[in-house]
Design an enzyme around this catalytic site. Structure first.
Site, PDB file in Angstrom:
ATOM      1  N   CYS A 192      69.377 -51.226 -11.885  1.00  0.00           N
ATOM      2  CA  CYS A 192      69.900 -50.666 -13.337  1.00  0.00           C
ATOM      3  C   CYS A 192      71.310 -50.768 -13.760  1.00  0.00           C
ATOM      4  O   CYS A 192      71.850 -50.505 -14.769  1.00  0.00           O
ATOM      5  CB  CYS A 192      69.477 -48.874 -13.307  1.00  0.00           C
TER       6      CYS A 192
ATOM      7  N   GLN B 279      61.210 -44.517  -7.641  1.00  0.00           N
ATOM      8  CA  GLN B 279      61.995 -43.577  -8.303  1.00  0.00           C
ATOM      9  C   GLN B 279      61.562 -42.316  -8.737  1.00  0.00           C
ATOM     10  O   GLN B 279      62.321 -41.256  -8.792  1.00  0.00           O
ATOM     11  CB  GLN B 279      62.507 -44.549  -9.692  1.00  0.00           C
TER      12      GLN B 279
ATOM     13  N   ARG C 207      63.180 -39.508 -30.774  1.00  0.00           N
ATOM     14  CA  ARG C 207      61.847 -38.649 -31.297  1.00  0.00           C
ATOM     15  C   ARG C 207      62.387 -37.525 -31.802  1.00  0.00           C
ATOM     16  O   ARG C 207      62.785 -36.536 -31.270  1.00  0.00           O
ATOM     17  CB  ARG C 207      61.087 -38.585 -30.265  1.00  0.00           C
TER      18      ARG C 207
ATOM     19  N   SER D 262      63.531 -41.816 -18.652  1.00  0.00           N
ATOM     20  CA  SER D 262      63.948 -42.785 -19.535  1.00  0.00           C
ATOM     21  C   SER D 262      62.796 -43.943 -20.080  1.00  0.00           C
ATOM     22  O   SER D 262      61.726 -43.809 -19.553  1.00  0.00           O
ATOM     23  CB  SER D 262      64.950 -43.784 -18.809  1.00  0.00           C
TER      24      SER D 262
ATOM     25  N   HIS E  98      65.791 -47.441 -21.696  1.00  0.00           N
ATOM     26  CA  HIS E  98      66.461 -48.080 -20.575  1.00  0.00           C
ATOM     27  C   HIS E  98      65.865 -49.629 -20.280  1.00  0.00           C
ATOM     28  O   HIS E  98      65.445 -49.689 -19.460  1.00  0.00           O
ATOM     29  CB  HIS E  98      66.207 -47.134 -19.617  1.00  0.00           C
TER      30      HIS E  98
ATOM     31  N   CYS F 130      72.747 -44.417 -11.628  1.00  0.00           N
ATOM     32  CA  CYS F 130      71.836 -44.673 -10.437  1.00  0.00           C
ATOM     33  C   CYS F 130      71.217 -46.014 -10.427  1.00  0.00           C
ATOM     34  O   CYS F 130      70.780 -46.499 -11.585  1.00  0.00           O
ATOM     35  CB  CYS F 130      70.678 -43.472 -10.247  1.00  0.00           C
TER      36      CYS F 130
ATOM     37  N   GLY G 205      68.497 -48.709  -7.978  1.00  0.00           N
ATOM     38  CA  GLY G 205      67.689 -49.232  -6.976  1.00  0.00           C
ATOM     39  C   GLY G 205      68.223 -49.401  -5.559  1.00  0.00           C
ATOM     40  O   GLY G 205      69.477 -49.856  -5.642  1.00  0.00           O
TER      41      GLY G 205
END
Length: 380
Positions: free
Chosen positions: A88, A149, A208, A235, A336, A366, A368
């Site tokens: 990420c 995750q 939203r 996300s 994301h 953060c 992986g």
């Protein structure tokens, strides 16, 4: 030789099967690259390399998409590109590499950024057949656990005592902040319009309006039957791209570009790969220690909202002012697009700093494998 940031742009972020679904990720990248140099007022031929983040390097995102993006943009064939994967944090890492190579004196003009089309190249599609990215030595070290995750986000919520209501309140606030920023025209100032088969796409789709804690209460928790993590406080799966123009101070002066900011400090941290998502905490501590700054010196923080529990645990550990965190919403509301998220966050961060006259900002996310980048930005 100091490196400076002279421009940062991004596409609007599309929902899965949304506004960017009809655009090849190399073409999306090329559109963003062209907007970057147009806004900076430079000839793309002076760019010496494009360092591009992309996580799912399969299908349409294979073949060194950085180079393909350069050619898709119509830039001279002399401009090179390299694609990197730090999960990420890929495009945040691309920025660190771009700054390092300019400060080393190897290059004067480098573009950093990234892309991900999670619609066209779904997450996990690079894993084929029976293969998994963990060998027997890894599995032996971690008792056969396959990192996940969502499970890690649940572990964080449990460790830091975060309730579902608290997480859902955080998620609702992300949408509210993003909606307010959108209504104020903040994002429009640095969003690149993208021509798609369905028309021009230039507005983030994930926000939203009217989201409520009560509305989120009915969502299932897929990672744990009695858990607290669900689609509403995580996300969004998204499509998007973003780019940052890095120059030496001498090159900026030579080409008539006005520096916006510089990378003051860039650090990395590794942590437990099973819980996976806690490394922003030590990465932030390392960045502050190395910079000589305190948490109170930072005027704005961007902590990627992979799951609401991540920035909430980060807040608890750092003691940062919650009012300074993700002031324009985060990935829960905006989405994301994995390989493009670091540069998306940076574009929002640096333009917020510019608009508000904020001297220092910090970005962390953060990644992986239990990793994190943390970058402190100084407004010039």
């Amino acid at each position: 030789m100091g490196a400076v940031i002279v421009e940062a742009v991004r596409s609007a972020v599309g929902k899965r099967n949304g506004g960017l679904a009809g655009v090849h990720p190399a073409d999306l990248s090329g559109t963003v690259l062209n907007a970057l140099v147009e806004r900076a007022g430079i000839d793309p031929g002076i760019v010496e390399d494009v360092i591009w983040g992309c996580v799912t390097q399969a299908g349409e995102q294979t073949g060194d998409i950085a180079r393909t993006a350069v050619l898709s943009a119509g830039w001279p064939e002399t401009v090179t590109g390299v694609t990197i994967d730090r999960q990420c944090g890929s495009s945040q890492q691309a920025l660190s590499f771009a700054v390092a190579v300019v400060e080393s004196g190897y290059h004067d003009v480098v573009v950093a950024g990234g892309v991900e089309s999670m619609t066209r190249q779904p997450m996990g599609s690079s894993i084929t057949g029976e293969g998994i990215p963990y060998g027997q030595d890894f599995l032996g070290r971690y008792d056969g656990t396959l990192p996940n995750q969502g499970v890690g986000a649940e572990m964080i919520a449990e460790r830091w005592g975060l309730s579902r209501t608290q997480l859902d309140e955080f998620a609702v606030a992300s949408h509210e902040k993003a909606a307010a920023a959108q209504d104020a025209g903040f994002f429009a100032g640095h969003i690149v319009p993208v021509t798609t088969p369905d028309g021009v796409f230039d507005t983030d789709q994930g926000i939203r309006r009217g989201s409520t804690v009560e509305g989120l209460a009915g969502l299932k928790t897929p990672f744990k039957s009695d858990g607290v993590i669900h689609a509403g406080n995580a996300s969004q799966i998204s499509d998007g791209s973003a780019a940052i123009l890095v120059m030496s101070e001498e090159a900026a002066a030579r080409y008539g570009c006005t520096p916006i900011a510089r990378v003051h400090t860039a650090t990395l941290a590794g942590d437990d790969p099973v819980i996976m998502l806690t490394a922003p905490i030590p990465a932030t501590a390392k960045a502050l220690e190395r910079s000589g700054l305190t948490v109170d010196d930072i005027g704005v923080f961007e902590v990627n909202e992979a799951f609401a529990s991540v920035p909430m645990a980060w807040l608890a550990e750092t003691g940062a002012d919650p009012a300074k965190l993700n002031p324009n919403g985060g990935a829960i509301a905006l989405g994301h697009p994995l390989g493009g998220s670091g540069a998306r966050i940076f574009a929002d961060l640096v333009h917020h700093m510019k608009n508000q006259g904020i001297k220092y900002g910090l970005q962390t996310m953060c990644e992986g494998g239990g990793q994190a980048n943390a970058t402190i930005i100084e407004l010039l």
